[in-house]
Scaffold this active site. Structure first.
Site, PDB file in Angstrom:
ATOM      1  N   GLY A  59       0.822  -1.203   0.000  1.00 63.91           N
ATOM      2  CA  GLY A  59       0.000   0.000   0.000  1.00 63.91           C
ATOM      3  C   GLY A  59       0.853   1.247   0.000  1.00 63.91           C
ATOM      4  N   GLY A  61       0.816   5.626   0.989  1.00 63.57           N
ATOM      5  CA  GLY A  61       0.191   6.749   1.678  1.00 63.57           C
ATOM      6  C   GLY A  61       0.741   8.029   1.094  1.00 63.57           C
ATOM      7  N   GLY A  62       0.441   9.134   1.719  1.00 60.80           N
ATOM      8  CA  GLY A  62       0.893  10.416   1.216  1.00 60.80           C
ATOM      9  C   GLY A  62       2.412  10.539   1.181  1.00 60.80           C
ATOM     10  N   MET A  63       3.086  10.006   2.183  1.00 62.31           N
ATOM     11  CA  MET A  63       4.534  10.155   2.288  1.00 62.31           C
ATOM     12  C   MET A  63       5.284   8.831   2.234  1.00 62.31           C
ATOM     13  SD  MET A  63       4.972  13.391   2.678  1.00 62.31           S
ATOM     14  CE  MET A  63       6.428  13.829   3.571  1.00 62.31           C
ATOM     15  N   VAL A  66       4.402   0.912   1.751  1.00 58.24           N
ATOM     16  CA  VAL A  66       4.584  -0.270   2.587  1.00 58.24           C
ATOM     17  C   VAL A  66       4.695  -1.490   1.671  1.00 58.24           C
ATOM     18  CG1 VAL A  66       3.628  -1.700   4.434  1.00 58.24           C
ATOM     19  CG2 VAL A  66       3.305   0.785   4.490  1.00 58.24           C
ATOM     20  N   LYS A  81       8.142  -0.381   5.810  1.00 54.95           N
ATOM     21  CA  LYS A  81       7.623   0.951   5.525  1.00 54.95           C
ATOM     22  C   LYS A  81       8.790   1.846   5.147  1.00 54.95           C
ATOM     23  CE  LYS A  81       4.829   4.696   7.464  1.00 54.95           C
ATOM     24  NZ  LYS A  81       4.076   5.144   8.651  1.00 54.95           N
ATOM     25  N   ASP A 176      -1.826  10.401  13.335  1.00 54.58           N
ATOM     26  CA  ASP A 176      -2.542   9.971  12.138  1.00 54.58           C
ATOM     27  C   ASP A 176      -3.485   8.814  12.475  1.00 54.58           C
ATOM     28  OD1 ASP A 176      -3.233  10.066   9.455  1.00 54.58           O
ATOM     29  OD2 ASP A 176      -1.601   8.750   8.818  1.00 54.58           O
TER      30      ASP A 176
END
Length: 194
Positions: A59, A61-63, A66, A81, A176
């Site tokens: 997956g 995310g914004g930054m 993973v 990550k 978060d």
């Protein structure tokens, strides 16, 4: 990804033409393809305390991204990550990522994912190795089921609160906390283990 870099550029050009209402000839725009367009970590080894072979992307995310990776000696699957390449060039973001990894190694709670290792890739991307979890995020469960029972909500959130309380006792704040970051696992004792 089908079509490679040229296909990606053509798709962006076509989308730009559709958005503007003006047909666009291929090659009309000079589109800069990000250097991380093809994920260079998949199929590579990364080393920390152990050596891990990156199998696939799990997956993004914004930054961060993973991955699933296999440990060389134990053959166990872990989650890795990393920061995206763009974020890895920002010094403040890199420091935050390193602080996150270091901090998580001190947390020891059954409802908080364990960190096993951390370091930097050969391209200077910070990474950390954590437990590979098989389950669904609370976000996915809510999308599938729309409503969940009060008893189930209570079971889930008591565990989340216990984890957050443990972090707070260590002087840490989760910045978060959202359904997408809450994983629900099935264990022999419990069907919604956070």
């Amino acid at each position: 990804m089908r079509g490679g870099r040229r296909g990606y550029a053509r798709a962006l050009e076509a989308r730009a033409g559709l958005a503007s209402g003006v047909p666009v000839r291929p090659g009309f725009f000079q589109i800069k393809i990000p250097s991380d367009f093809r994920d260079m970590l998949v199929g590579q080894w990364i080393s920390g305390i152990g050596k891990y072979y990156v199998l696939r992307t799990l997956g993004t995310g914004g930054m961060s991204v993973v991955y699933a990776a296999k440990h060389l000696e134990s053959k166990k699957i872990y989650a890795v990550k990393t920061l995206r390449m763009q974020a890895a060039s920002d010094e403040l973001t890199v420091k935050r990522s390193q602080r996150e990894a270091e901090t998580l190694t001190y947390l020891n709670h059954p409802n908080i994912v364990r960190i096993h290792d951390y370091g930097k890739t050969s391209k200077k991307q910070p990474f950390f190795i954590m437990d590979f979890l098989t389950g669904d995020s609370l976000n996915d469960v809510l999308k599938k089921e729309k409503l969940i029972s009060y008893e189930r909500v209570q079971t889930i959130f008591m565990q989340v609160l216990a984890a957050v309380a443990h972090a707070h006792k260590q002087g840490l704040v989760h910045r978060d906390l959202k359904p997408g970051n809450i994983m629900l696992l099935k264990t022999s004792q419990q069907s919604d283990f956070v």
